[in-house]
Design an enzyme around this catalytic site. Sequence first.
Site, PDB file in Angstrom:
ATOM      1  N   ASN A 217       0.848  -1.196   0.000  1.00  0.00           N
ATOM      2  CA  ASN A 217       0.000   0.000   0.000  1.00  0.00           C
ATOM      3  C   ASN A 217       0.884   1.247   0.000  1.00  0.00           C
ATOM      4  O   ASN A 217       1.918   1.264   0.667  1.00  0.00           O
ATOM      5  CB  ASN A 217      -0.818  -0.072   1.314  1.00  0.00           C
ATOM      6  CG  ASN A 217      -1.921   0.941   1.451  1.00  0.00           C
ATOM      7  OD1 ASN A 217      -2.741   1.090   0.564  1.00  0.00           O
ATOM      8  ND2 ASN A 217      -1.962   1.628   2.601  1.00  0.00           N
ATOM      9  N   HIS A 253      -4.936   9.833  -0.783  1.00  0.00           N
ATOM     10  CA  HIS A 253      -5.009  11.102  -0.037  1.00  0.00           C
ATOM     11  C   HIS A 253      -4.810  12.215  -1.055  1.00  0.00           C
ATOM     12  O   HIS A 253      -3.687  12.515  -1.459  1.00  0.00           O
ATOM     13  CB  HIS A 253      -3.942  11.136   1.063  1.00  0.00           C
ATOM     14  CG  HIS A 253      -4.177  10.090   2.110  1.00  0.00           C
ATOM     15  ND1 HIS A 253      -5.294  10.106   2.920  1.00  0.00           N
ATOM     16  CD2 HIS A 253      -3.482   8.985   2.450  1.00  0.00           C
ATOM     17  CE1 HIS A 253      -5.255   9.052   3.733  1.00  0.00           C
ATOM     18  NE2 HIS A 253      -4.169   8.359   3.460  1.00  0.00           N
ATOM     19  N   ASP A 283      -9.391  10.305   0.780  1.00  0.00           N
ATOM     20  CA  ASP A 283      -9.949  11.581   1.241  1.00  0.00           C
ATOM     21  C   ASP A 283      -9.483  12.652   0.265  1.00  0.00           C
ATOM     22  O   ASP A 283      -8.432  12.521  -0.353  1.00  0.00           O
ATOM     23  CB  ASP A 283      -9.607  11.920   2.707  1.00  0.00           C
ATOM     24  CG  ASP A 283      -8.151  11.786   3.088  1.00  0.00           C
ATOM     25  OD1 ASP A 283      -7.278  11.908   2.208  1.00  0.00           O
ATOM     26  OD2 ASP A 283      -7.877  11.566   4.284  1.00  0.00           O
TER      27      ASP A 283
HETATM   28  C1  XIL Z   1      -3.042   8.145  10.099  1.00  0.00           C
HETATM   29  C2  XIL Z   1      -4.203   8.158  11.069  1.00  0.00           C
HETATM   30  O1  XIL Z   1      -5.355   8.557  10.392  1.00  0.00           O
HETATM   31  C3  XIL Z   1      -3.905   9.122  12.211  1.00  0.00           C
HETATM   32  O2  XIL Z   1      -4.913   9.014  13.207  1.00  0.00           O
HETATM   33  C4  XIL Z   1      -2.554   8.800  12.815  1.00  0.00           C
HETATM   34  O3  XIL Z   1      -2.247   9.754  13.790  1.00  0.00           O
HETATM   35  C5  XIL Z   1      -1.482   8.783  11.757  1.00  0.00           C
HETATM   36  O4  XIL Z   1      -1.830   7.866  10.743  1.00  0.00           O
HETATM   37  N1  XIL Z   1      -1.242   6.657   5.568  1.00  0.00           N
HETATM   38  C6  XIL Z   1      -1.581   5.543   6.285  1.00  0.00           C
HETATM   39  C7  XIL Z   1      -2.423   5.661   7.471  1.00  0.00           C
HETATM   40  O5  XIL Z   1      -1.245   4.426   5.852  1.00  0.00           O
HETATM   41  O6  XIL Z   1      -2.132   4.689   8.432  1.00  0.00           O
HETATM   42  C8  XIL Z   1      -2.333   7.033   8.092  1.00  0.00           C
HETATM   43  O7  XIL Z   1      -3.268   7.116   9.144  1.00  0.00           O
HETATM   44  C9  XIL Z   1      -2.563   8.095   7.048  1.00  0.00           C
HETATM   45  C10 XIL Z   1      -1.537   8.006   5.948  1.00  0.00           C
END
Ligand code: XIL
Length: 485
Positions: A217, A253, A283
């Site tokens: 991932n 993201h 998101d």
């Molecule tokens: C993020 C969480 O949403 C937060 O709560 C935490 O503090 C940090 O991690 N990539 C990922 C996720 O693979 O695990 C991350 O999640 C966001 C970016």
Amino acid sequence: MPGRTRTRARALAAVALGCALAAGTATAAHAAPAAPTETAAETERAQQSGLREPADELGLRMGTAVSAHLLDQQVYRDTAATEFNFITHENSLKWESVQPQRGQYSFADADRIMEFAQANDQEVHGHTLVWHSQLPSWVEDGNFSEAELTEVTTDHIETTMGRYAGEIATWDVVNEPFNEDGTFRDSVFQRTLGEDYIAQALTTADSVDPDARLFVNDYNIEGINAKSDGMYALAESLLDQGVPLDGVGIQGHLVVGQVPGDVRQNIERFTDLGLEVVITELDIRMDLPVTEAKLERQAADYALVMDACLSVPGCSGVSVWGVTDAHSWVPDVFEGQGAALPIDEAYAPKPAYWAISGALGGATGPGTGDPDEPGEPGEQDCLVTYAVTSHWGQGAVVDVTVRNDTGEPVPDWSLTWTQPAGERITGAWNAQVVQSGSEATATPVAWNGTIAPGGSVTFGMQIEHGGEAASPAAFALEGQTCRTG
Ligand code: XIL
């Protein structure tokens, strides 16, 4: 190939998900009574079929990330259960949560989320086993030899995956192994074990639960770029070596207005390798404050990502990263940005929610239909919008929405139009579309046979064109010309 995506998605569901998601009956079982604390906005959303029902119909995993402590809140639980058929632990399965000290495992929060998902017939995506971040210092600064770190990592994978063997169908075995330029990221694993740590982790995971589907991932690999090229090269090389890799997780993201135009082609190159693709952490953030225009743009961006996944049969799921904007990691990490999810902080659906729902073949607006006002008297009593959601060389993906403003239901609807010269419809989803010469006709699939008064139906098409995707000049619903907009 009318109905191709639905058929293929159902086949995928049957193979990969078992029958849990395919039956399409889950939402009825989860149509929770209104919680006493529910606001009008929540009620409005709850009156819809939710995202879950149309996703179940399509055999698509439609997920969210869940935090254990938030499960104390009834409205959070109801929303997570009604809207989604797929759950990821936002933090509770990460190394620092599961094994904060060497040999001291703690699964209370992870178990709580498992119990929630199981009680609601939801699939679980395991996130994550080997990652440079949220890694306890005893691993990061442990100065382990190659043999020791292999042992520590193997034990972590065996214990964590072993606990949920047979219960977690898909796992992010390795998370974020790449730099932006497609080279391997520096981490304690990469430094000590070399890039082979990825193959080792996958091999260990496969020995723990041979039925689990194993993913790598990463983020910023949504479009075709240096980083996704790195992932592609890794995937090819692992498959060549016979390493058990089943899928690629594209985190998603993204930023409003900056969604790459080639998400579909990128997904497709991975599925062409025989891999499954899941958009694991979607998101789409915006600069605050929120405006109507940004929300509309965000909705179009969500539709683009949904359409990209839905148009590739091997793309089996989309998860958003948090239940509502109140639970999103974005404001904590990206200064001045937020509002990245389809449900707002008050649990009200945003335009992005309806865009996702519409892309799934569900409702496209609150109440009986679309949020727009119905037509003025004297205007035609249907409205068609034709939106190119992604575009590449000789191809495009288009969303067509037809709204019924007649005041009467339109059963067994049929929409006809003339496709612009040189364009060929090569695929469709959420409607049967037949093209004969330049004349095209769309008719319903099983679940959208009637357009309710004030309601609408959205379907998608893939088009081949000569370099530009033009809009048809006019559409007719049941032979009656519609307004376009
Ligand atoms: C993020 C969480 O949403 C937060 O709560 C935490 O503090 C940090 O991690 N990539 C990922 C996720 O693979 O695990 C991350 O999640 C966001 C970016």
